[in-house]
Scaffold this motif. Structure first.
Motif, PDB file in Angstrom:
ATOM      1  N   ILE B  84       0.835  -1.203   0.000  1.00 35.63           N
ATOM      2  CA  ILE B  84       0.000   0.000   0.000  1.00 35.63           C
ATOM      3  C   ILE B  84       0.865   1.247   0.000  1.00 35.63           C
ATOM      4  O   ILE B  84       0.757   2.102  -0.873  1.00 35.63           O
ATOM      5  CB  ILE B  84      -0.944   0.002   1.221  1.00 35.63           C
ATOM      6  CG1 ILE B  84      -1.958  -1.135   1.107  1.00 35.63           C
ATOM      7  CG2 ILE B  84      -1.661   1.347   1.344  1.00 35.63           C
ATOM      8  CD1 ILE B  84      -2.706  -1.409   2.377  1.00 35.63           C
ATOM      9  N   PHE B  85       1.753   1.337   1.009  1.00 30.06           N
ATOM     10  CA  PHE B  85       2.511   2.586   1.174  1.00 30.06           C
ATOM     11  C   PHE B  85       3.805   2.606   0.365  1.00 30.06           C
ATOM     12  O   PHE B  85       4.343   3.673   0.101  1.00 30.06           O
ATOM     13  CB  PHE B  85       2.839   2.805   2.655  1.00 30.06           C
ATOM     14  CG  PHE B  85       1.629   3.032   3.516  1.00 30.06           C
ATOM     15  CD1 PHE B  85       1.009   4.278   3.524  1.00 30.06           C
ATOM     16  CD2 PHE B  85       1.105   2.023   4.292  1.00 30.06           C
ATOM     17  CE1 PHE B  85      -0.111   4.497   4.306  1.00 30.06           C
ATOM     18  CE2 PHE B  85      -0.021   2.235   5.085  1.00 30.06           C
ATOM     19  CZ  PHE B  85      -0.625   3.478   5.080  1.00 30.06           C
ATOM     20  N   SER B 118      10.059  14.924  -0.570  1.00 31.35           N
ATOM     21  CA  SER B 118       8.990  13.935  -0.364  1.00 31.35           C
ATOM     22  C   SER B 118       9.420  12.582  -0.910  1.00 31.35           C
ATOM     23  O   SER B 118       9.069  11.553  -0.343  1.00 31.35           O
ATOM     24  CB  SER B 118       7.659  14.399  -0.945  1.00 31.35           C
ATOM     25  OG  SER B 118       7.704  14.402  -2.330  1.00 31.35           O
ATOM     26  N   PHE B 119      10.211  12.568  -1.983  1.00 32.78           N
ATOM     27  CA  PHE B 119      10.694  11.250  -2.411  1.00 32.78           C
ATOM     28  C   PHE B 119      11.706  10.676  -1.425  1.00 32.78           C
ATOM     29  O   PHE B 119      11.597   9.531  -1.013  1.00 32.78           O
ATOM     30  CB  PHE B 119      11.313  11.269  -3.811  1.00 32.78           C
ATOM     31  CG  PHE B 119      12.001   9.950  -4.087  1.00 32.78           C
ATOM     32  CD1 PHE B 119      11.241   8.829  -4.387  1.00 32.78           C
ATOM     33  CD2 PHE B 119      13.369   9.788  -3.941  1.00 32.78           C
ATOM     34  CE1 PHE B 119      11.834   7.587  -4.563  1.00 32.78           C
ATOM     35  CE2 PHE B 119      13.975   8.541  -4.104  1.00 32.78           C
ATOM     36  CZ  PHE B 119      13.206   7.443  -4.420  1.00 32.78           C
ATOM     37  N   PHE B 124      14.102   6.138   3.555  1.00 37.76           N
ATOM     38  CA  PHE B 124      14.361   6.079   5.001  1.00 37.76           C
ATOM     39  C   PHE B 124      13.198   5.403   5.721  1.00 37.76           C
ATOM     40  O   PHE B 124      13.397   4.550   6.585  1.00 37.76           O
ATOM     41  CB  PHE B 124      14.621   7.481   5.548  1.00 37.76           C
ATOM     42  CG  PHE B 124      15.911   8.063   5.035  1.00 37.76           C
ATOM     43  CD1 PHE B 124      17.117   7.731   5.637  1.00 37.76           C
ATOM     44  CD2 PHE B 124      15.930   8.885   3.924  1.00 37.76           C
ATOM     45  CE1 PHE B 124      18.317   8.227   5.162  1.00 37.76           C
ATOM     46  CE2 PHE B 124      17.126   9.389   3.428  1.00 37.76           C
ATOM     47  CZ  PHE B 124      18.322   9.056   4.045  1.00 37.76           C
ATOM     48  N   ALA B 125      11.992   5.785   5.340  1.00 42.20           N
ATOM     49  CA  ALA B 125      10.811   5.189   5.980  1.00 42.20           C
ATOM     50  C   ALA B 125      10.831   3.673   5.809  1.00 42.20           C
ATOM     51  O   ALA B 125      10.614   2.925   6.773  1.00 42.20           O
ATOM     52  CB  ALA B 125       9.538   5.772   5.381  1.00 42.20           C
ATOM     53  N   PHE B 126      11.109   3.226   4.596  1.00 42.19           N
ATOM     54  CA  PHE B 126      11.007   1.783   4.369  1.00 42.19           C
ATOM     55  C   PHE B 126      12.226   1.032   4.874  1.00 42.19           C
ATOM     56  O   PHE B 126      12.124  -0.152   5.198  1.00 42.19           O
ATOM     57  CB  PHE B 126      10.679   1.497   2.902  1.00 42.19           C
ATOM     58  CG  PHE B 126       9.234   1.770   2.642  1.00 42.19           C
ATOM     59  CD1 PHE B 126       8.295   0.786   2.868  1.00 42.19           C
ATOM     60  CD2 PHE B 126       8.799   3.030   2.272  1.00 42.19           C
ATOM     61  CE1 PHE B 126       6.949   1.037   2.693  1.00 42.19           C
ATOM     62  CE2 PHE B 126       7.456   3.290   2.093  1.00 42.19           C
ATOM     63  CZ  PHE B 126       6.528   2.296   2.308  1.00 42.19           C
ATOM     64  N   THR B 161       8.084   1.060  13.471  1.00 42.00           N
ATOM     65  CA  THR B 161       6.922   1.033  12.582  1.00 42.00           C
ATOM     66  C   THR B 161       6.190   2.367  12.618  1.00 42.00           C
ATOM     67  O   THR B 161       5.827   2.923  11.570  1.00 42.00           O
ATOM     68  CB  THR B 161       5.949  -0.086  13.030  1.00 42.00           C
ATOM     69  OG1 THR B 161       6.693  -1.272  13.235  1.00 42.00           O
ATOM     70  CG2 THR B 161       4.874  -0.315  11.992  1.00 42.00           C
ATOM     71  N   ILE B 162       5.960   2.867  13.824  1.00 42.25           N
ATOM     72  CA  ILE B 162       5.206   4.113  13.952  1.00 42.25           C
ATOM     73  C   ILE B 162       5.943   5.255  13.261  1.00 42.25           C
ATOM     74  O   ILE B 162       5.355   6.049  12.512  1.00 42.25           O
ATOM     75  CB  ILE B 162       4.971   4.466  15.441  1.00 42.25           C
ATOM     76  CG1 ILE B 162       4.194   3.355  16.136  1.00 42.25           C
ATOM     77  CG2 ILE B 162       4.260   5.814  15.585  1.00 42.25           C
ATOM     78  CD1 ILE B 162       2.816   3.105  15.622  1.00 42.25           C
ATOM     79  N   PHE B 163       7.266   5.313  13.482  1.00 38.81           N
ATOM     80  CA  PHE B 163       8.024   6.402  12.874  1.00 38.81           C
ATOM     81  C   PHE B 163       8.033   6.260  11.357  1.00 38.81           C
ATOM     82  O   PHE B 163       7.898   7.260  10.623  1.00 38.81           O
ATOM     83  CB  PHE B 163       9.460   6.417  13.430  1.00 38.81           C
ATOM     84  CG  PHE B 163      10.240   7.637  13.038  1.00 38.81           C
ATOM     85  CD1 PHE B 163       9.655   8.896  13.084  1.00 38.81           C
ATOM     86  CD2 PHE B 163      11.552   7.537  12.599  1.00 38.81           C
ATOM     87  CE1 PHE B 163      10.371  10.030  12.710  1.00 38.81           C
ATOM     88  CE2 PHE B 163      12.277   8.667  12.232  1.00 38.81           C
ATOM     89  CZ  PHE B 163      11.678   9.912  12.281  1.00 38.81           C
ATOM     90  N   ALA B 164       8.157   5.025  10.882  1.00 39.06           N
ATOM     91  CA  ALA B 164       8.115   4.798   9.431  1.00 39.06           C
ATOM     92  C   ALA B 164       6.786   5.287   8.858  1.00 39.06           C
ATOM     93  O   ALA B 164       6.754   5.952   7.812  1.00 39.06           O
ATOM     94  CB  ALA B 164       8.318   3.314   9.127  1.00 39.06           C
ATOM     95  N   ILE B 165       5.692   5.000   9.560  1.00 40.23           N
ATOM     96  CA  ILE B 165       4.379   5.432   9.063  1.00 40.23           C
ATOM     97  C   ILE B 165       4.284   6.953   9.063  1.00 40.23           C
ATOM     98  O   ILE B 165       3.743   7.560   8.134  1.00 40.23           O
ATOM     99  CB  ILE B 165       3.244   4.781   9.882  1.00 40.23           C
ATOM    100  CG1 ILE B 165       3.185   3.286   9.570  1.00 40.23           C
ATOM    101  CG2 ILE B 165       1.889   5.433   9.589  1.00 40.23           C
ATOM    102  CD1 ILE B 165       2.258   2.501  10.447  1.00 40.23           C
TER     103      ILE B 165
END
Lengths: 299, 535
Positions: B84-85, B118-119, B124-126, B161-165
């Motif tokens: 999804i993300f 934004s890219f 980093f998130a993933f 997980t929370i920070f990644a989201i």
């Protein structure tokens, strides 16, 4: 569309249907639809399901027919010329807005009626509090002082271990068997009060047509009334992800006659003779009715 | 700052661009950023796909053969989060980056540096999210919906997980702001909102949905975070909170999110079907209004994801009726696509094939969606494999097929080269057959009573699970062809014409092939715009 294309299309449709028919005839492969169930509500839900399904099939025949017709009849390779003037039609837009609305209203009326019946929890005769635990169920017959846990049966539990080497096919009712089933009488409106100890679970017996979440701190309710003459074992599972062993907390409901139920309940009460699997104190004066029913019913 | 700006300005003209790593790290060009989004999405698609294959391998037979049930739950959770993300949303942003400036007659996105930011949040998130696979307690295993109290049982993966989201959410919001600003401010003179291609329209609506609901998700996960670390009890019944409240907040984000994933697909398909039918889109304005109605309705149907939590009768009736209502604008769209093909002159190149499959299979997902809206029946369907079949039908042959259709469709314009039509068609047929063998039997499994998110099942479900797993492997491995066909096209494909599809209209096709680095340095004339619009 040419006659040739039309007959090819018909042949393809029959080939697909013909190919599926022998599959459906086979016992396990044929397990493709919602169970009709053994309660009035489950039957209503099933017929509601079939009604919407056939509406969808009818709409599908129309829409897919339209698509397939266009794809076959207006092929460029067959020399189709585009009609670029065809860009909009208010009349068509109104038609294909209004007709779906009408169909939806037709669907919504019986759905609402059934829903109202489902929510009618008046006049229940027995109340059972069901508590979800990681990963077993606890049943409490309110006002009867009968309560016990219900966990995955040992044979399944051994077979389901990672690389157990046990063929699941060799285990009877693999993953759908418990040590102590919930016992309820037929032809009785049973109210189930649902809550949970740790995380959210959901109690689902497909044959009763109902599923509801068991949520810590909340009490939900559902009811079912198994039709007379439909005694037997009905199986279900936890339906809300509840952690590692979510797949291993089945539900088994044993539906018995009212007399058998009364005898069973009496035997379960503290002070009655010790039933095999529930932990009540052994008592000297064994109730005479116990012998009528196996104390630990197995699926 | 002023110095940097003039410096960049001097260098960015024509095709001067930094080379090597710097071109990508400091990218401000919409095409470079679009490419990075698409490559990133593709990588996540394969990683999420590999997790799906772990799931289907374990479910090939009853009994536990490969993985621990806890790890199985991590796989379902991570598969969903990545797809999804990580895959679908970035793929749409990538397509928006490439196409929106070209389609509205702009040189670039309105906010290029924001675009870069934004890219670059996403890798980093993933990385954070994927790191959870290696921390004590394992990756999150409470489902992508993160329902408490279960999600609060996570180990060290929880804060990651929370920070990644949060990072994903910031990235989405910034991307969405960029699309809104570009579309509202950078359209060429003479291009009214109702002259825009439908892809821009559906993305504009999607962007508003993103801006509206990503903060809601951020709020929900922040409350989880404080429940976990700081002793609050927003969702803990023992402290006066309510686990159900999380579900309401989550699905207030979650349902519009569903349309965030699918609305741009409507846009892409609305570009491709007219092209290969050689006929303008039927009912352009009603398509715009239908998209807007779907977006509006998406805000008032959220509780249909939670019919079994025990809502009052009135609430259940309201959410049932509002959900059924969504079938109306969705139906309008399907009918308009049918009418576009009617009396057309249809040819079957790969993008069109994927769009036709979208039309058929998304409609099937729509039917099962309608069935799920009927509350009493939903009491049986809910949390069963029927739901799994439903949302995969709308997301895989729905959103994912539309992304692939879009990539095949615009690749010649992007790269200046044609893909191999034969391999493209092979990819299409394997994907379409695979996806149906994979997901259609899951309807049967759900109706027969198989709950979702279980690592092992009763033997009565064995047959169709095996079929489903075979379909999964066909579908999964045939996606390697997708990478091959794009790679070989970009490397050594035949040169593509400025308008490689004879029926293609829209400003992007008025540009030379491959599209210049700064798409429209001077805005297109009104004549070019009206020639492009053609509806």
């Amino acid at each position: 569309m040419t006659r040739h294309a039309r007959s090819a299309l018909a042949a393809a449709a029959f080939a697909i249907l013909g190919g599926l028919a022998p599959l459906a005839a086979h016992a396990e492969w044929g397990n493709v639809n919602m169970t009709v169930g053994v309660t009035e509500l489950s039957k209503e839900i099933h017929s509601l399901h079939m009604t919407i399904f056939w509406w969808c099939v009818a709409i599908g025949v129309f829409v897919f027919g339209w698509m397939i017709w266009s794809l076959v009849a207006f092929r460029k390779s067959q020399g189709a010329k585009p009609d670029t003037t065809m860009t909009h039609s208010t009349k068509a837009e109104i038609i294909w807005t209004v007709i779906p609305v009408v169909i939806l209203v037709i669907m919504a009326i019986p759905a609402a009626r059934t829903l109202i019946a489902i929510e009618d929890t008046r006049n229940t005769e027995i109340s059972i509090k069901v508590t979800g635990y990681q990963w077993k169920w606890h049943y409490d017959y309110l006002g009867e002082d009968v309560k016990f846990f219900s966990s995955l049966a040992r044979a399944s539990d051994e077979a389901r271990q990672l690389k157990s080497g046990v063929n699941p096919e060799s285990v009877e009712n693999y993953l759908l068997d418990v040590d102590n089933p919930l016992v309820v009488p037929e032809d009785t409106k049973v109210r189930v009060l649902l809550t949970a100890q740790d995380v959210i679970h959901a109690w689902w017996v497909p044959a009763f047509g109902m599923k509801k979440d068991a949520i810590p701190g909340n009490v939900n309710e559902l009811w079912f009334k198994v039709e007379k003459g439909k005694t037997g074992l009905y199986r279900g599972q936890c339906a809300e992800l509840c952690g590692r062993d979510h797949g291993f907390m089945p539900i088994v409901v044993k539906v018995v006659t009212k007399d058998e139920y009364r005898a069973w309940l009496a035997a379960q009460k503290p002070g009655a003779a010790a039933p095999a699997d529930t932990t009540s104190e052994p008592a000297a004066d064994a109730a005479p009715t116990v012998a009528a029913l196996p104390a630990a019913p197995r699926g | 700052m002023a110095n940097t700006a003039t410096h960049d300005h001097a260098h960015d003209h024509h095709d001067h661009k930094p080379h090597g790593l710097k071109r990508w790290l400091f990218a401000t060009n919409h095409k470079d950023i679009g490419t990075m989004y698409l490559v990133f999405a593709c990588a996540m698609f394969f990683m999420g796909g590999a997790m799906a294959l772990v799931i289907r391998a374990e479910l090939f037979q009853p009994g536990l053969q490969f993985v621990d049930p806890g790890f199985f739950n991590s796989m379902t959770t991570m598969h969903a989060l990545l797809m999804i993300f990580g895959a679908v949303m970035p793929a749409w942003t990538g397509l928006a980056n490439w196409m929106v400036p070209m389609q509205v007659g702009a040189p670039d996105m309105a906010l290029p540096r924001l675009n870069n930011f934004s890219f670059w949040l996403l890798p980093f998130a993933f990385t954070l999210l994927l790191l959870t696979l290696f921390v004590p307690g394992g990756a999150p295993a409470g489902g992508w919906t993160l329902y408490p109290p279960l999600s609060l049982q996570a180990g060290d993966s929880f804060p990651l997980t929370i920070f990644a989201i949060h990072l994903m959410g910031i990235s989405s919001i910034l991307g969405a702001i960029n699309v809104v600003v570009t579309i509202l401010n950078m359209r060429a003179p003479g291009m009214g909102l109702l002259n825009m291609p439908l892809f821009c329209w559906t993305w504009l609506i999607t962007a508003y949905l993103l801006i509206a609901v990503m903060p809601v998700l951020a709020g929900a996960v922040t409350m989880l975070l404080t429940d976990y670390f700081f002793g609050t009890s927003f969702f803990a019944a023992s402290g006066g909170g309510d686990p159900v409240m999380f579900q309401h907040i989550f699905w207030f984000f979650g349902h519009p999110e569903v349309y965030i994933l699918i609305l741009p697909a409507f846009g892409v398909v609305s570009e491709i079907i007219p092209t290969f039918s050689r006929k303008p889109l039927f009912g352009y304005e009603s398509m715009v209004y239908a998209s807007a109605s779907i977006a509006f309705l998406s805000f008032i149907v959220w509780a249909h994801h939670m019919f079994t939590v025990g809502m009052p009768l009135a609430g259940q009736l309201f959410f049932m009726l509002s959900t059924m209502l969504i079938a109306v604008p969705t139906g309008v769209k399907v009918f308009n696509w049918c009418a576009t093909m009617w009396k057309g002159s249809i040819s079957f190149e790969t993008p069109m094939l994927f769009s036709i499959a979208f039309l058929f299979l998304f409609t099937i997902g729509g039917f099962s969606g309608l069935m799920l809206a009927i509350v009493p029946a939903d009491f049986q369907y809910h949390d069963s494999y029927f739901v799994v079949a439903h949302f995969h039908y709308v997301l895989v042959p729905g959103a994912v097929f539309a992304i692939m259709a879009g990539v095949y469709y615009w690749l010649p314009k992007w790269s200046g080269r044609m893909y191999n039509e034969k391999v493209g068609k092979l990819h299409f047929w394997l994907s379409t057959i695979g996806v149906n063998v994979l997901f259609f039997p899951q309807h049967f499994l759900g109706l027969a009573g198989m709950p979702r998110r279980i690592p092992d099942y009763s033997t009565q479900f064995a047959d169709w699970n095996m079929v489903s797993s075979i379909g999964a492997f066909i579908f999964g491995f045939s996606q390697l062809l997708f990478v091959y066909v794009i790679w070989s096209a970009v490397r050594s494909g035949e040169k593509a014409a400025d308008r490689p599809w004879e029926g293609a209209h829209g400003l992007e096709w008025e540009l030379p092939t491959p599209a210049p680095y700064h798409s429209w340095e001077t805005p297109p004339s009104r004549a070019v715009i009206s020639q492009g619009a053609m509806h």
